[in-house]
Structure formats: structure tokens, C-alpha cells
Motif scaffolding. Sequence first.
Motif, short mmCIF file in Angstrom:
data_model
loop_
_atom_site.label_atom_id
_atom_site.label_comp_id
_atom_site.label_asym_id
_atom_site.label_seq_id
_atom_site.Cartn_x
_atom_site.Cartn_y
_atom_site.Cartn_z
N PHE A 96 85.53 -2.95 -46.67
CA PHE A 96 86.84 -3.16 -47.01
C PHE A 96 87.48 -4.24 -48.03
O PHE A 96 88.06 -4.07 -48.82
N VAL A 97 86.77 -5.52 -47.57
CA VAL A 97 87.09 -6.76 -48.54
C VAL A 97 86.49 -6.45 -49.71
O VAL A 97 87.20 -6.82 -50.76
N ASP A 98 85.47 -5.75 -50.16
CA ASP A 98 85.10 -5.35 -51.51
C ASP A 98 85.90 -4.75 -52.21
O ASP A 98 86.36 -4.90 -53.40
N LEU A 99 86.35 -3.71 -51.61
CA LEU A 99 87.57 -2.60 -52.18
C LEU A 99 88.74 -3.36 -52.35
O LEU A 99 89.34 -3.33 -53.28
N ALA A 100 89.18 -4.06 -51.49
CA ALA A 100 90.34 -4.99 -51.65
C ALA A 100 90.32 -5.83 -52.76
O ALA A 100 91.40 -6.16 -53.53
N LEU A 101 89.17 -6.78 -52.81
CA LEU A 101 89.00 -7.73 -54.07
C LEU A 101 88.96 -6.96 -55.36
O LEU A 101 89.76 -7.34 -56.51
N GLU A 102 88.33 -5.84 -55.40
CA GLU A 102 88.37 -5.12 -56.65
C GLU A 102 89.79 -4.79 -57.00
O GLU A 102 90.08 -4.57 -58.10
N GLU A 103 90.42 -4.01 -56.27
CA GLU A 103 91.82 -3.69 -56.29
C GLU A 103 92.94 -4.84 -56.97
O GLU A 103 93.72 -4.79 -57.72
N GLU A 104 92.40 -6.02 -56.19
CA GLU A 104 93.41 -7.33 -56.56
C GLU A 104 92.79 -7.91 -57.87
O GLU A 104 93.23 -8.93 -58.27
N LYS A 105 91.75 -7.23 -58.40
CA LYS A 105 91.27 -7.97 -59.78
C LYS A 105 90.67 -9.41 -59.37
O LYS A 105 90.81 -10.12 -60.29
N ILE A 106 90.11 -9.59 -58.26
CA ILE A 106 89.33 -10.72 -58.08
C ILE A 106 87.87 -10.29 -57.85
O ILE A 106 87.16 -9.90 -57.27
N GLY A 107 87.26 -11.10 -58.88
CA GLY A 107 85.78 -10.97 -58.96
C GLY A 107 85.14 -12.00 -58.24
O GLY A 107 85.36 -13.16 -57.59
N THR A 132 85.14 -12.69 -70.09
CA THR A 132 84.34 -11.74 -70.36
C THR A 132 84.47 -10.35 -69.33
O THR A 132 83.92 -9.45 -69.49
N THR A 133 85.48 -10.43 -68.55
CA THR A 133 85.69 -9.48 -67.48
C THR A 133 87.15 -9.11 -67.41
O THR A 133 88.04 -9.71 -68.06
N GLU A 134 87.66 -8.12 -66.29
CA GLU A 134 88.87 -7.79 -66.53
C GLU A 134 89.75 -8.35 -65.26
O GLU A 134 90.67 -8.21 -64.71
N TYR A 135 88.89 -9.39 -64.61
CA TYR A 135 89.38 -10.10 -63.33
C TYR A 135 90.44 -11.30 -63.82
O TYR A 135 90.21 -11.59 -64.91
N THR A 136 91.37 -11.47 -62.84
CA THR A 136 92.46 -12.34 -62.91
C THR A 136 92.22 -13.33 -62.26
O THR A 136 92.64 -14.65 -62.41
N GLU A 137 91.06 -13.41 -61.07
CA GLU A 137 90.37 -14.60 -60.24
C GLU A 137 89.15 -14.40 -60.33
O GLU A 137 88.73 -13.24 -60.17
N MET A 138 88.45 -15.53 -60.07
CA MET A 138 86.95 -15.55 -59.87
C MET A 138 86.56 -16.30 -58.68
O MET A 138 86.86 -17.65 -58.78
N ARG A 139 85.89 -15.83 -57.90
CA ARG A 139 85.17 -16.50 -56.71
C ARG A 139 83.68 -16.65 -57.33
O ARG A 139 82.97 -15.64 -57.33
N VAL A 140 83.26 -17.83 -57.21
CA VAL A 140 81.74 -17.98 -57.83
C VAL A 140 81.19 -18.88 -56.65
O VAL A 140 81.48 -19.93 -56.17
N GLU A 141 79.91 -18.37 -56.41
CA GLU A 141 79.21 -19.13 -55.23
C GLU A 141 77.91 -19.69 -56.09
O GLU A 141 77.16 -18.98 -57.09
#
Length: 180
Positions: A96-107, A132-141
Motif C-alpha cells: 500500500f505504501v509503495d503504491l501511495a508513494l508512487e501516486e504522490e510522486k514521492i521517490g 532526472t525523474t518525475e518525482y516531486t519529492e525524494m526520500r534517500v537512504e
Amino acid sequence: MAKQVRTVYGSALFSAALDAGRLTQVREQAETILQALEENPDFLRILNHPEIEMSEKTDMVNAVFAGSADNLITGAITALLEKGHGRELANVLERFVDLALEEEKIGVASVTSAVQLTEDQKERIRKKLLDTTEYTEMRVEYSVDQKLIGGLIIQLGDRVVDSSLSSKLAKMQRDLEAGI
């Protein structure tokens, strides 16, 4: 079977939260629950214990999540338990979280380097990923693996960019061996 449960229930929760206009709220709660489940694995063991009655399990879910979790989440948890899929709770919430993040444009990216990166380097990588992506926000580990010798390995979803020195050396060795 487990993958199917993850996909079906995770997608159903996603659709319900999206339709209700509460996607971000439900995602944030699901992330909190996932963290709590990781920190308290005994809770899942109790919920999945075969000698505990379903009514007791439902009461426990309602008591633990009452007022803190959206009824979509508590409903999904209850449905999983009733169908005998309680062991898949974390997997369903992760889907669910993966799908939601994708929908919210969070990489969500994973960056492995040979040495600890500075905050400036981390910020440049994050910005480059956004550019270089279509994301508006990025979480990086970030993690460190000294075996890389130098360079980076960046994973974003199912894409991997390996610019590590150890990878380049291994490729050079394979090319040399193939040419001999």
C-alpha cells in the motif's frame, strides 16, 4: 499465495484511500504502523495465535488503533485476520505504501557509497535524482560499503546504477578473461 495477498489487499487499501481522498493520511499512518510492527514483533504473533478467538483479536486491533488509525486501515487489518492472512499484514501495508508513494510522486532511493557522504553530497544526489525523474519529492537512504572502493550504487525502484570502482574492476577482469 503470499504475493497475491500482498497485491490484492494492498491494492484494495490503496483504491479505498484514494477514493476517500485520504491517501496521504492513511499512508502516513501505515508507515507508523509498519515501524511499530518492526519494533514490536510480538504484537503480530499475538494477532496470529491460533488459540486466540477472532473476537478477541478484533477487540485488540480496535483497542490498539482506536483514534489513531483510519478505519480503512483497521478494516484492512480485521479483514486480513478474518481470512487467515494476518501474517501478511506488514507486506500488505508495504505494498500500500509503495503504491501511495508512487501516486504522490514521492521517490524512494537507496544510495550506497564507499565512504560516508557529506550533507552537501547527499543533497546534490537528492537534487539530481529529482531532476532526472518525475518525482516531486525524494526520500534517500544512505549506506556505506567499503568494498565498493569508490563510486556509488544508486537504486530507485527496480532500476540500479552501479558506478562503483569495484564493479568497474570486475567488469574489466571479465573482459580481459574473455579476450584471452
